[in-house]
Scaffold this motif. Sequence first.
Motif, PDB file in Angstrom:
ATOM      1  N   MET A   1       1.166  -1.329   0.342  1.00  0.00           N
ATOM      2  CA  MET A   1       0.141  -0.159   0.142  1.00  0.00           C
ATOM      3  C   MET A   1       0.768   1.325  -0.705  1.00  0.00           C
ATOM      4  O   MET A   1       1.584   1.307   1.008  1.00  0.00           O
ATOM      5  N   PRO A   2       0.468   2.096  -0.430  1.00  0.00           N
ATOM      6  CA  PRO A   2       1.991   2.901  -1.086  1.00  0.00           C
ATOM      7  C   PRO A   2       1.772   4.181   0.185  1.00  0.00           C
ATOM      8  O   PRO A   2      -0.248   4.405   0.694  1.00  0.00           O
TER       9      PRO A   2
ATOM     10  N   GLU B   1      -9.182   5.355  -7.876  1.00  0.00           N
ATOM     11  CA  GLU B   1     -10.087   4.666  -7.026  1.00  0.00           C
ATOM     12  C   GLU B   1     -10.316   4.651  -5.761  1.00  0.00           C
ATOM     13  O   GLU B   1     -11.373   4.918  -5.024  1.00  0.00           O
ATOM     14  N   ALA B   2      -9.028   3.914  -6.008  1.00  0.00           N
ATOM     15  CA  ALA B   2      -9.208   4.017  -4.135  1.00  0.00           C
ATOM     16  C   ALA B   2      -8.533   5.235  -2.949  1.00  0.00           C
ATOM     17  O   ALA B   2      -9.320   5.752  -2.252  1.00  0.00           O
ATOM     18  N   ASP B   3      -8.648   6.100  -3.837  1.00  0.00           N
ATOM     19  CA  ASP B   3      -7.795   7.535  -3.268  1.00  0.00           C
ATOM     20  C   ASP B   3      -9.208   8.093  -2.867  1.00  0.00           C
ATOM     21  O   ASP B   3      -9.485   8.869  -2.556  1.00  0.00           O
ATOM     22  N   LYS B   4     -10.260   7.643  -3.812  1.00  0.00           N
ATOM     23  CA  LYS B   4     -11.935   8.961  -4.058  1.00  0.00           C
ATOM     24  C   LYS B   4     -12.528   7.914  -3.232  1.00  0.00           C
ATOM     25  O   LYS B   4     -12.762   8.625  -2.300  1.00  0.00           O
TER      26      LYS B   4
ATOM     27  N   TRP C   1      -2.051   8.007  -4.408  1.00  0.00           N
ATOM     28  CA  TRP C   1      -3.139   7.379  -4.483  1.00  0.00           C
ATOM     29  C   TRP C   1      -3.610   7.781  -6.268  1.00  0.00           C
ATOM     30  O   TRP C   1      -4.028   7.213  -7.240  1.00  0.00           O
ATOM     31  N   SER C   2      -4.029   9.463  -6.396  1.00  0.00           N
ATOM     32  CA  SER C   2      -4.554   9.666  -7.128  1.00  0.00           C
ATOM     33  C   SER C   2      -3.971   9.268  -8.191  1.00  0.00           C
ATOM     34  O   SER C   2      -4.602   9.116  -9.177  1.00  0.00           O
ATOM     35  N   ASP C   3      -2.601   8.665  -8.287  1.00  0.00           N
ATOM     36  CA  ASP C   3      -2.021   8.192  -9.892  1.00  0.00           C
ATOM     37  C   ASP C   3      -2.064   6.784 -10.010  1.00  0.00           C
ATOM     38  O   ASP C   3      -2.044   6.428 -10.710  1.00  0.00           O
ATOM     39  N   ARG C   4      -1.591   6.619  -9.016  1.00  0.00           N
ATOM     40  CA  ARG C   4      -1.302   4.723  -8.990  1.00  0.00           C
ATOM     41  C   ARG C   4      -2.604   3.864  -8.300  1.00  0.00           C
ATOM     42  O   ARG C   4      -3.112   3.294  -9.206  1.00  0.00           O
TER      43      ARG C   4
ATOM     44  N   GLN D   1     -12.507  12.773 -12.217  1.00  0.00           N
ATOM     45  CA  GLN D   1     -12.407  13.721 -12.622  1.00  0.00           C
ATOM     46  C   GLN D   1     -11.048  13.166 -13.752  1.00  0.00           C
ATOM     47  O   GLN D   1     -10.525  12.926 -13.487  1.00  0.00           O
ATOM     48  N   THR D   2     -11.540  14.313 -14.913  1.00  0.00           N
ATOM     49  CA  THR D   2     -10.671  13.983 -16.413  1.00  0.00           C
ATOM     50  C   THR D   2      -9.751  14.986 -16.834  1.00  0.00           C
ATOM     51  O   THR D   2     -10.732  16.128 -16.134  1.00  0.00           O
TER      52      THR D   2
END
Length: 405
Positions: free
Chosen positions: A305-306, A317-320, A311-314, A399-400
Amino acid sequence: MAVEQAAHALVSAIESREEYLRAVETIAAGHGPIAIDAERASGFRYSQRAYLIQVFRRGAGVFLFDPPAIGDFAELNDVIADEEWVLHAASQDLACLREVGLDPTHIFDTELGARLAGLPRVGLGTVVDELLGIHLAKEHSAADWSTRPLPQSWLVYAALDVELLVDLRDAMAGLLDEAGKTAIAAQEFAAVLTREAKPSKGEGWRRLSGLHTVRGPRNLAVARELWEARDAFARETDIAPGRLVPDSSLIAVAKAMPESKQALAAMREFNGRASRSELSRWWAAIEAGRISEDLPALRVPGETMPPPRIWSDRNPEADKRLKTARAAVTEASTDLSIPVENLLTPELLRRLAWAPPSPLDLAAVQERLVDLGARPWQIDAIAQVVLDAFVEANQTPLQTDESDS
């Protein structure tokens, strides 16, 4: 309005086995919970052993014990083990108490109780002031308790630390009962007793302050050898490593890579009480680092788990999930008047967000929380909150960048 603590009678530390055994008999004849505290010499000594143990019991009085002089406390433990022990921030003292044979079966932690009760500040002096209306001076909290003989003012300070703990426990219990948190507190106190100490990580030298500024595997090897030499010497002399040579000095040497012992001695950045008296020791460490074939990696291989910042890059979905759940848990923390770290630790929430159960339903979230070590009350309070947050996060489009639209 708080009142000043009255002048205290002279106190002394019990140093002989005979005095200790007489004190044990007196404590056994007392009644009610056992207030207990320990003073260490953190920042001064390498070990975390107790250098003073304070005990108070109604009907018996207060006793100050000198653990290095007394040795084993088995007789006292036999008398009080089954009683309720009252401590403030028990997790800080249990290890050094167990080291001398003092091991409670159930406790009341006034610091943890204050957190659960929603008090804004939980230091002993502040809580005593707020709940008992007594001003408790804390001027010797960072003293070197391995000092002998201990000054009378320190002994009085130590006695006051336990003399009010039972009264504080009673006031705190009332506060928790009014808030409907007595059962919650009981679960948390039990968890403190059974919590295992965190295993020390294999590469302790990587915790050197400022290590991130050292470049190159050879420089890191020198930093490692210096840290290990200092740690061995600190253990041997029972002196806190930073008091021998500070981290900043080791880092400065690892970056400069002096070419000789004389060059090392000439470095102004290399200081500390043992920097010159043990110069040969440090130079030997530098030479070992220079020739070592075991060069350390520039970066430690990451865990599964980084850190959340990437997280937003890796794993967007987990970041959100994490961000949505973190906001929901914070709101629940406010509603319950329980600090968020006590309601659900950030580490546990991160693990749950990174690898949520599948299928994502209440029973699965509850089971996962059990596996992660959450207490029953935490699961009751937070499982539905986390589930709702995860469901919301899954339904919210990622978001994109505008360039992708």
